[in-house]
Scaffold this motif. Sequence first.
Motif, PDB file in Angstrom:
ATOM      1  N   TYR A   1      13.938  -4.851 -39.748  1.00 26.29           N
ATOM      2  CA  TYR A   1      12.830  -4.336 -38.932  1.00 26.29           C
ATOM      3  C   TYR A   1      11.486  -4.671 -39.580  1.00 26.29           C
ATOM      4  CZ  TYR A   1       9.339  -1.270 -37.030  1.00 26.29           C
ATOM      5  OH  TYR A   1       8.171  -0.802 -36.494  1.00 26.29           O
ATOM      6  N   TRP A   2      11.373  -4.448 -40.888  1.00 23.69           N
ATOM      7  CA  TRP A   2      10.097  -4.704 -41.569  1.00 23.69           C
ATOM      8  C   TRP A   2       9.698  -6.170 -41.436  1.00 23.69           C
ATOM      9  CZ3 TRP A   2      12.091  -1.775 -46.407  1.00 23.69           C
ATOM     10  CH2 TRP A   2      11.984  -0.403 -46.205  1.00 23.69           C
ATOM     11  N   LEU A   3      10.659  -7.069 -41.600  1.00 25.07           N
ATOM     12  CA  LEU A   3      10.363  -8.488 -41.438  1.00 25.07           C
ATOM     13  C   LEU A   3       9.925  -8.769 -40.003  1.00 25.07           C
ATOM     14  CD1 LEU A   3      10.373 -11.450 -42.411  1.00 25.07           C
ATOM     15  CD2 LEU A   3      12.756 -11.542 -41.649  1.00 25.07           C
ATOM     16  N   ALA A   4      10.675  -8.241 -39.042  1.00 23.17           N
ATOM     17  CA  ALA A   4      10.340  -8.465 -37.631  1.00 23.17           C
ATOM     18  C   ALA A   4       8.939  -7.940 -37.325  1.00 23.17           C
ATOM     19  CB  ALA A   4      11.370  -7.792 -36.723  1.00 23.17           C
ATOM     20  N   HIS A   5       8.619  -6.768 -37.811  1.00 24.08           N
ATOM     21  CA  HIS A   5       7.298  -6.190 -37.553  1.00 24.08           C
ATOM     22  C   HIS A   5       6.207  -7.067 -38.152  1.00 24.08           C
ATOM     23  CE1 HIS A   5       3.913  -3.420 -37.483  1.00 24.08           C
ATOM     24  NE2 HIS A   5       4.563  -2.760 -36.545  1.00 24.08           N
TER      25      HIS A   5
ATOM     26  N   VAL B   1       6.125 -10.258 -35.669  1.00 27.50           N
ATOM     27  CA  VAL B   1       5.697 -10.090 -34.273  1.00 27.50           C
ATOM     28  C   VAL B   1       4.506  -9.148 -34.137  1.00 27.50           C
ATOM     29  CG1 VAL B   1       7.933 -10.688 -33.285  1.00 27.50           C
ATOM     30  CG2 VAL B   1       7.404  -8.280 -33.761  1.00 27.50           C
ATOM     31  N   GLY B   2       4.254  -8.320 -35.151  1.00 28.68           N
ATOM     32  CA  GLY B   2       3.025  -7.553 -35.209  1.00 28.68           C
ATOM     33  C   GLY B   2       2.959  -6.229 -34.478  1.00 28.68           C
ATOM     34  N   ASN B   3       4.024  -5.800 -33.820  1.00 27.98           N
ATOM     35  CA  ASN B   3       3.967  -4.474 -33.192  1.00 27.98           C
ATOM     36  C   ASN B   3       5.349  -3.837 -33.174  1.00 27.98           C
ATOM     37  OD1 ASN B   3       5.288  -4.783 -30.440  1.00 27.98           O
ATOM     38  ND2 ASN B   3       3.759  -6.414 -30.344  1.00 27.98           N
ATOM     39  N   ASP B   4       5.342  -2.517 -33.078  1.00 30.15           N
ATOM     40  CA  ASP B   4       6.568  -1.735 -33.200  1.00 30.15           C
ATOM     41  C   ASP B   4       7.584  -2.037 -32.102  1.00 30.15           C
ATOM     42  OD1 ASP B   4       8.158   0.488 -34.373  1.00 30.15           O
ATOM     43  OD2 ASP B   4       7.734   1.415 -32.428  1.00 30.15           O
ATOM     44  N   ALA B   5       7.135  -2.076 -30.854  1.00 29.24           N
ATOM     45  CA  ALA B   5       8.072  -2.269 -29.736  1.00 29.24           C
ATOM     46  C   ALA B   5       8.796  -3.611 -29.842  1.00 29.24           C
ATOM     47  CB  ALA B   5       7.334  -2.164 -28.406  1.00 29.24           C
ATOM     48  N   ASP B   6       8.045  -4.678 -30.077  1.00 26.16           N
ATOM     49  CA  ASP B   6       8.674  -5.998 -30.210  1.00 26.16           C
ATOM     50  C   ASP B   6       9.566  -6.053 -31.453  1.00 26.16           C
ATOM     51  OD1 ASP B   6       7.663  -7.107 -27.882  1.00 26.16           O
ATOM     52  OD2 ASP B   6       5.881  -7.914 -28.866  1.00 26.16           O
ATOM     53  N   ALA B   7       9.119  -5.421 -32.538  1.00 27.79           N
ATOM     54  CA  ALA B   7       9.920  -5.427 -33.759  1.00 27.79           C
ATOM     55  C   ALA B   7      11.249  -4.709 -33.547  1.00 27.79           C
ATOM     56  CB  ALA B   7       9.146  -4.780 -34.909  1.00 27.79           C
ATOM     57  N   GLN B   8      11.223  -3.601 -32.813  1.00 28.96           N
ATOM     58  CA  GLN B   8      12.474  -2.899 -32.513  1.00 28.96           C
ATOM     59  C   GLN B   8      13.386  -3.770 -31.656  1.00 28.96           C
ATOM     60  OE1 GLN B   8      11.871   1.040 -30.898  1.00 28.96           O
ATOM     61  NE2 GLN B   8      10.466   1.595 -32.557  1.00 28.96           N
TER      62      GLN B   8
END
Length: 187
Positions: free
Chosen positions: A36-40, A43-50
Amino acid sequence: MPVHEERGDALLMARAAGGSEHAFRALYRAYVRPVYWLAHGLVGNDADAQDVTQETFLAAWRKLPGMELAGESALPWLITICRFQCANRIRRQQRDRRHTTTAVDDTVPDTVDVAQQVIDGELAERILREVRGLSDLDRDIFRLCATEGFGYQAAADHLGVTHGVVRNRLSRIRTQLRTVVSETESS
């Protein structure tokens, strides 16, 4: 079977590939936070990272049959999948924006920075080496608190040590890992 063997990622992956949802849940719990931390970060935002995190684990589930780890940890493999999922999401969002507006958004890169991916991969590998070099208790504390989200007291209760032991050792581990990160960034 000894407890340390049950935690091995290769064994968990083999069991998950054989259909064990319990084994896959164990892998998920172990690595959902770093993914999740890498994704955030990408992609820069919580919804997309989730969303990307869930897509990463779904892709991992599909790829399990026949998958063999190159090392001891599934994290580098999951990080690679996560990066591809992020790149796909960013491209899809760019395409959607181009079709819905005439304004070009230059804040999202058109391509994935391969050099940065190599650096990120090297950093992840250095951190994994550092974590592997910790004592068994320190590795367990790190796993429980940093990746599974246990609080100090919950980890202490789980491991049969005091709250202070967990707090002090985790502080030392974090300082050690920050050193690895800052050394990597300065090279």
